[in-house]
Design an enzyme around this catalytic site. Structure first.
Site, PDB file in Angstrom:
ATOM      1  N   ASP A 119       0.885  -1.165   0.000  1.00  0.00           N
ATOM      2  CA  ASP A 119       0.000   0.000   0.000  1.00  0.00           C
ATOM      3  C   ASP A 119       0.924   1.216   0.000  1.00  0.00           C
ATOM      4  OD1 ASP A 119      -2.402   1.540   0.194  1.00  0.00           O
ATOM      5  OD2 ASP A 119      -1.985   1.825   2.327  1.00  0.00           O
ATOM      6  N   GLU A 132      -1.306  -1.577  -4.749  1.00  0.00           N
ATOM      7  CA  GLU A 132      -2.558  -0.846  -4.902  1.00  0.00           C
ATOM      8  C   GLU A 132      -2.337   0.365  -5.803  1.00  0.00           C
ATOM      9  OE1 GLU A 132      -5.787   1.555  -2.174  1.00  0.00           O
ATOM     10  OE2 GLU A 132      -4.805  -0.200  -1.308  1.00  0.00           O
ATOM     11  N   ASP A 141      -2.628   1.016   6.784  1.00  0.00           N
ATOM     12  CA  ASP A 141      -1.831   0.789   5.570  1.00  0.00           C
ATOM     13  C   ASP A 141      -1.324  -0.651   5.500  1.00  0.00           C
ATOM     14  OD1 ASP A 141      -1.247   3.950   4.854  1.00  0.00           O
ATOM     15  OD2 ASP A 141      -1.254   3.523   6.999  1.00  0.00           O
TER      16      ASP A 141
END
Length: 167
Positions: free
Chosen positions: A7, A67, A140
């Site tokens: 992330d 992501e 996260d």
């Protein structure tokens, strides 16, 4: 298959390493790489790169699941996060990893079955799928694990679609 989920962020970059064996997932490692706000951006990016390379060298994942960015308000933040994302991708490429990218909607769909699921629903599914005692913190980290799980669920289908396109 061992998957490194990422992330991206420049203050907090979440990561998670999971192994998919058959239909089951086993968590290998997870956490967050953090940088201090007062540190020059070049040093923050170098630290993110070096830290990710260490994680890759330690765990030897087969693939990285990252992501994709989704911003609709602050352009400056989007650019800074984009730089961190680029550094993460470079660390993975230099580590010999294949890169797969997923939108937040695709990740939510893969974990919860609904692309508009809220963050809490995704976190609960990460905890459940990985058989963890608690939801990983910070957020996260849970998001990075979700990206890894998403790829674990999607890898076979993506591979088949690529092969069809090549024909």
């Amino acid at each position: 298959m061992k998957i490194l989920g990422i992330d991206p962020g420049y203050a907090i970059l979440g990561y998670g390493v999971v192994e998919k064996i058959g239909n089951k997932f086993k968590v290998c490692d997870y956490g967050a790489i953090t940088t201090d706000a007062g540190t020059p951006m070049t040093e923050r990016l170098e630290y993110l790169y070096d830290s990710l390379r260490e994680i890759i060298e330690e765990h030897h994942p087969d693939v990285a699941s990252i992501e994709e960015l989704f911003f609709n308000t602050n352009a400056k933040t989007a650019i800074l996060v984009g730089q961190a994302r680029g550094v993460a991708i470079l660390a993975c490429v230099k580590g010999g990893l294949e890169i797969e990218e997923y939108t937040p909607l695709q990740i939510k769909q893969a974990l919860v079955g609904y692309g508009r699921a809220d963050k809490k629903q995704v976190q609960i599914m990460v905890k459940t799928i990985l058989n963890l005692k608690e939801i990983p913190k910070p957020d996260d980290t849970a998001d990075a694990l979700a990206a890894a799980i998403c790829h674990g669920h999607s890898a076979d289908t993506r591979k088949m679609l690529r092969e069809i396109k090549l024909k």
